[in-house]
Scaffold this motif. Structure first.
Motif, mmCIF file in Angstrom:
data_model
loop_
_atom_site.group_PDB
_atom_site.id
_atom_site.type_symbol
_atom_site.label_atom_id
_atom_site.label_comp_id
_atom_site.label_asym_id
_atom_site.label_seq_id
_atom_site.Cartn_x
_atom_site.Cartn_y
_atom_site.Cartn_z
ATOM 1 N N MET A 1 42.371 35.587 20.427
ATOM 2 C CA MET A 1 42.836 36.620 21.667
ATOM 3 C C MET A 1 41.958 36.144 22.782
ATOM 4 O O MET A 1 40.593 36.378 22.628
ATOM 5 N N SER A 2 42.252 35.916 23.886
ATOM 6 C CA SER A 2 41.492 35.549 24.902
ATOM 7 C C SER A 2 41.095 36.985 25.575
ATOM 8 O O SER A 2 41.791 37.935 25.245
ATOM 9 N N ASN A 3 40.170 36.956 26.157
ATOM 10 C CA ASN A 3 39.334 38.262 26.681
ATOM 11 C C ASN A 3 39.565 38.293 28.066
ATOM 12 O O ASN A 3 39.203 37.538 28.964
ATOM 13 N N PRO A 4 40.446 39.344 28.464
ATOM 14 C CA PRO A 4 40.731 39.741 29.864
ATOM 15 C C PRO A 4 39.611 39.863 30.690
ATOM 16 O O PRO A 4 39.586 40.085 31.944
ATOM 17 N N ALA A 6 36.341 38.631 30.541
ATOM 18 C CA ALA A 6 35.229 37.320 30.494
ATOM 19 C C ALA A 6 35.034 37.155 31.890
ATOM 20 O O ALA A 6 33.778 36.747 31.786
ATOM 21 N N ARG A 7 35.753 37.167 32.875
ATOM 22 C CA ARG A 7 35.330 37.050 34.291
ATOM 23 C C ARG A 7 34.991 37.885 34.999
ATOM 24 O O ARG A 7 34.774 37.914 36.306
ATOM 25 N N GLN A 47 31.800 40.261 27.048
ATOM 26 C CA GLN A 47 31.171 39.167 26.510
ATOM 27 C C GLN A 47 30.293 38.492 27.524
ATOM 28 O O GLN A 47 30.115 37.293 27.384
ATOM 29 N N ASP A 187 37.366 44.791 20.113
ATOM 30 C CA ASP A 187 38.660 44.351 20.115
ATOM 31 C C ASP A 187 39.600 45.463 20.425
ATOM 32 O O ASP A 187 40.410 45.600 21.259
ATOM 33 N N ARG A 190 38.812 46.538 23.875
ATOM 34 C CA ARG A 190 39.555 45.954 24.742
ATOM 35 C C ARG A 190 41.180 46.058 25.000
ATOM 36 O O ARG A 190 41.395 46.229 26.005
ATOM 37 N N SER A 194 42.557 47.443 28.556
ATOM 38 C CA SER A 194 43.414 46.265 29.186
ATOM 39 C C SER A 194 44.852 46.967 29.336
ATOM 40 O O SER A 194 45.536 46.834 30.420
#
Length: 199
Positions: A1-4, A6-7, A47, A187, A190, A194
Motif C-alpha cells: 500500500m503506497s503511503n499518501p 510520504a511527500r 515515513q 497503517d 494512516r 487519509s
C-alpha cells in the motif's frame, strides 16, 4: 500500500491567528502531552525521520506547525504542553489560541490525540478530546510506546481506554495501540487520517 503522506513537507508555523494559512481545504490536528511520542508518531506516519523534530527537551513545539501532504491538505502539529517550564502567560496565550482554532477553523476535519500507553487519558488528553467533541469533530486516540508493554498489558490498557472513551464521548472517539519503534499500528493510523483528509 503506497503511503499518501510520504511527500509531506513543512509548510509554516503559526504563533497567532494572523499567521494561520487560509481556512480552506482539509487539515487534521495532532495533539499530545510532552514526551507522549507525538513527533515520533508523525514521522512514522509520513515515513520520514525528521519531519517533526524529536526533541530531548519536552514542550519545544511552541507554534501550530503545518505540513503539506497534498494541495490544500495539511497535518497540523499542536504544541505539546504539560511541563511547568512553560511560563504562565505563554500557557494563557496558547489556551486562547487553541480555543479559537478549535471553535472557528472550518478546514479542521479531525483530531488525533497521542498518549503514552503507560499514562493514558491525563487531563490534557481529556481537554483536547473535549475540544473535538464540542465541535462535533471525530477524534482518534493513539496509545504510543505499545512496545514498552507486554501484548497482554497493552490489550488490557486498550480495552480500558476504549470503555472510558465510550463512556465519555459515545462513538465519537476511536482508539488504537501504536509503536513508532516496531511500526505497530502505523497503517491503521494512516487509514484514519487519509479518510479524514480524503486523500
Amino acid at each position: 500500500m503506497s503511503n499518501p503522506f510520504a511527500r509531506a513537507k513543512y509548510a509554516l508555523s503559526a504563533h497567532n491567528f494572523r499567521q494561520l494559512p487560509p481556512d480552506a481545504g482539509a487539515e487534521v490536528a495532532f495533539a499530545g502531552r510532552s514526551n507522549a511520542g507525538k513527533s515520533s508518531c508523525l514521522n512514522a506516519l509520513v515515513q520520514q525521520n525528521a519531519l517533526a523534530r524529536v526533541s530531548k527537551t519536552p514542550g519545544r513545539t511552541q507554534q501550530l506547525v503545518f505540513f503539506d501532504v497534498a494541495p490544500q491538505k495539511h497535518l497540523v502539529d499542536l504544541p505539546g504542553y504539560g511541563y511547568a517550564k512553560v511560563p504562565q502567560d505563554l500557557q494563557a496565550h496558547w489556551q486562547q489560541f487553541l480555543d479559537g482554532y478549535f471553535s472557528t477553523r472550518d478546514a479542521l476535519q479531525g483530531l488525533v490525540v497521542i498518549m503514552d500507553i503507560r499514562h493514558p487519558l491525563k487531563d490534557y488528553d481529556r481537554q483536547m478530546l473535549g475540544y473535538a467533541a464540542s465541535r462535533g469533530l471525530p477524534a482518534h486516540a493513539v496509545l504510543t510506546k505499545a512496545d514498552k508493554l507486554s501484548r497482554g498489558a497493552a490489550a488490557n490498557t486498550l480495552q480500558a481506554v476504549r470503555m472510558e472513551l465510550q463512556r465519555l464521548w459515545a462513538d465519537t472517539v476511536s482508539v488504537q495501540t501504536f509503536s513508532a519503534e516496531s511500526k505497530q499500528g502505523v497503517d491503521e493510523l494512516r487509514k484514519v487520517v487519509s479518510f479524514w483528509l480524503q486523500i
